[in-house]
Design a protein around this motif. Structure first.
Motif, PDB file in Angstrom:
ATOM      1  N   GLU A  70      -1.526   9.653  -1.957  1.00  0.00           N
ATOM      2  CA  GLU A  70      -1.043  10.623  -0.989  1.00  0.00           C
ATOM      3  C   GLU A  70       0.466  10.509  -0.917  1.00  0.00           C
ATOM      4  OE1 GLU A  70      -3.019   9.413   2.592  1.00  0.00           O
ATOM      5  OE2 GLU A  70      -4.992   9.849   1.788  1.00  0.00           O
ATOM      6  N   GLU A  71       1.132  11.598  -0.540  1.00  0.00           N
ATOM      7  CA  GLU A  71       2.576  11.568  -0.387  1.00  0.00           C
ATOM      8  C   GLU A  71       2.963  12.228   0.929  1.00  0.00           C
ATOM      9  OE1 GLU A  71       4.847  12.593  -3.822  1.00  0.00           O
ATOM     10  OE2 GLU A  71       3.480  11.510  -5.150  1.00  0.00           O
ATOM     11  N   SER A  78       5.053   7.197  -0.644  1.00  0.00           N
ATOM     12  CA  SER A  78       3.949   7.404  -1.574  1.00  0.00           C
ATOM     13  C   SER A  78       2.943   6.274  -1.381  1.00  0.00           C
ATOM     14  CB  SER A  78       4.477   7.403  -3.004  1.00  0.00           C
ATOM     15  OG  SER A  78       3.438   7.560  -3.914  1.00  0.00           O
ATOM     16  N   SER A  79       1.677   6.626  -1.406  1.00  0.00           N
ATOM     17  CA  SER A  79       0.615   5.620  -1.287  1.00  0.00           C
ATOM     18  C   SER A  79      -0.490   5.979  -2.259  1.00  0.00           C
ATOM     19  CB  SER A  79       0.081   5.588   0.141  1.00  0.00           C
ATOM     20  OG  SER A  79      -1.012   4.710   0.226  1.00  0.00           O
ATOM     21  N   TYR A  81       0.893  15.738   1.248  1.00  0.00           N
ATOM     22  CA  TYR A  81      -0.009  16.343   0.268  1.00  0.00           C
ATOM     23  C   TYR A  81      -0.665  15.273  -0.591  1.00  0.00           C
ATOM     24  CZ  TYR A  81       3.951  15.861  -2.969  1.00  0.00           C
ATOM     25  OH  TYR A  81       4.988  15.372  -3.714  1.00  0.00           O
ATOM     26  N   ILE A  82      -1.758  15.666  -1.210  1.00  0.00           N
ATOM     27  CA  ILE A  82      -2.441  14.833  -2.196  1.00  0.00           C
ATOM     28  C   ILE A  82      -1.951  15.325  -3.560  1.00  0.00           C
ATOM     29  CG2 ILE A  82      -4.676  14.226  -3.208  1.00  0.00           C
ATOM     30  CD1 ILE A  82      -5.799  14.491  -0.321  1.00  0.00           C
ATOM     31  N   PRO A  83      -1.358  14.464  -4.371  1.00  0.00           N
ATOM     32  CA  PRO A  83      -0.726  14.880  -5.619  1.00  0.00           C
ATOM     33  C   PRO A  83      -1.720  15.137  -6.763  1.00  0.00           C
ATOM     34  CG  PRO A  83      -0.434  12.546  -5.295  1.00  0.00           C
ATOM     35  CD  PRO A  83      -1.128  13.066  -4.072  1.00  0.00           C
ATOM     36  N   SER A  84      -2.569  16.136  -6.569  1.00  0.00           N
ATOM     37  CA  SER A  84      -3.610  16.430  -7.555  1.00  0.00           C
ATOM     38  C   SER A  84      -3.146  17.426  -8.607  1.00  0.00           C
ATOM     39  CB  SER A  84      -4.866  16.949  -6.845  1.00  0.00           C
ATOM     40  OG  SER A  84      -4.543  18.075  -6.061  1.00  0.00           O
ATOM     41  N   ILE A 119       0.838  -1.195   0.000  1.00  0.00           N
ATOM     42  CA  ILE A 119       0.000   0.000   0.000  1.00  0.00           C
ATOM     43  C   ILE A 119       0.880   1.255   0.000  1.00  0.00           C
ATOM     44  CG2 ILE A 119      -1.672   1.319   1.357  1.00  0.00           C
ATOM     45  CD1 ILE A 119      -2.801  -1.394   2.290  1.00  0.00           C
ATOM     46  N   MET A 120       2.027   1.182   0.664  1.00  0.00           N
ATOM     47  CA  MET A 120       2.939   2.327   0.735  1.00  0.00           C
ATOM     48  C   MET A 120       4.268   1.947   0.090  1.00  0.00           C
ATOM     49  SD  MET A 120       2.498   3.666   4.641  1.00  0.00           S
ATOM     50  CE  MET A 120       3.114   2.153   5.348  1.00  0.00           C
TER      51      MET A 120
END
Length: 179
Positions: free
Chosen positions: A123-124, A174-175, A152-155, A100-101
């Motif tokens: 998510e990171e 990173s997940s 942060y959410i890598p959007s 998962i990660m």
């Protein structure tokens, strides 16, 4: 399969003598001794009784899958150096892309950078072990130094740059895996 030694190890692990195990399983001490030396084999029903007295069952007793690795060392790591971006990525958990990660250790030389990454799911998280960095997310910039973390959410398009003076070392997770 020689089950005797495995039963003996379980018995000793539980701190039982052959006689104590025999009493609990309603068997003779001599029969337990013969089983442990693989001189005789118990019936399935008797084996179930013995294993129950030892706090396990047939499924776990015959499960031969190796324990998963929990601790990883430098020799387990895989690394990639990018001389153009002045960085080194170390995958510190082998084959983490199936998890998962995915944690990495990122070393950025002074002025080094990661490759700009496009938006993606997940998510990171990162923790700055040494030096200082700038996290670029879309049009925004965030600074972090030794002892600070980021999440942060890598959007948006995102990447990290190191201070031109100090460089940086980061633990980055990173997940789901994306490195």
């Amino acid at each position: 399969m020689e089950i005797g030694n495995k039963i003996k190890e379980l018995r000793i692990g539980k701190g039982l003598t052959q006689e104590e195990l025999a009493d609990r399983a309603e068997l003779s001490k001599g029969f337990i001794s013969q089983i442990e030396r693989d001189l005789t084999s118990p019936s399935i029903a008797t084996l179930v009784d013995i294993l129950q007295c030892l706090g396990t069952d047939l499924k776990d007793f015959f499960n031969d899958t190796a324990d998963e690795q929990v601790v990883f060392h430098d020799a387990d790591y895989f690394e990639k150096t990018d001389p153009e971006l002045l960085n080194k990525i170390e995958w510190i958990i082998p084959n983490a892309q199936k998890n998962i990660m995915e944690p990495i250790r990122l070393t950025l030389k002074p002025g080094g950078s990661t490759y700009p990454d496009n938006p993606h799911e997940g998510e990171e998280f990162g923790y700055v072990l040494q030096g200082s960095i700038t996290i670029h997310i879309g049009n925004k910039k965030y600074k972090a130094k030794k002892g600070e973390s980021f999440y942060y959410i890598p959007s948006s398009k995102h990447y990290i740059t190191a201070s031109p003076k100090t460089g940086a070392i980061i633990l980055w997770v990173s997940s789901p895996p994306s490195f």
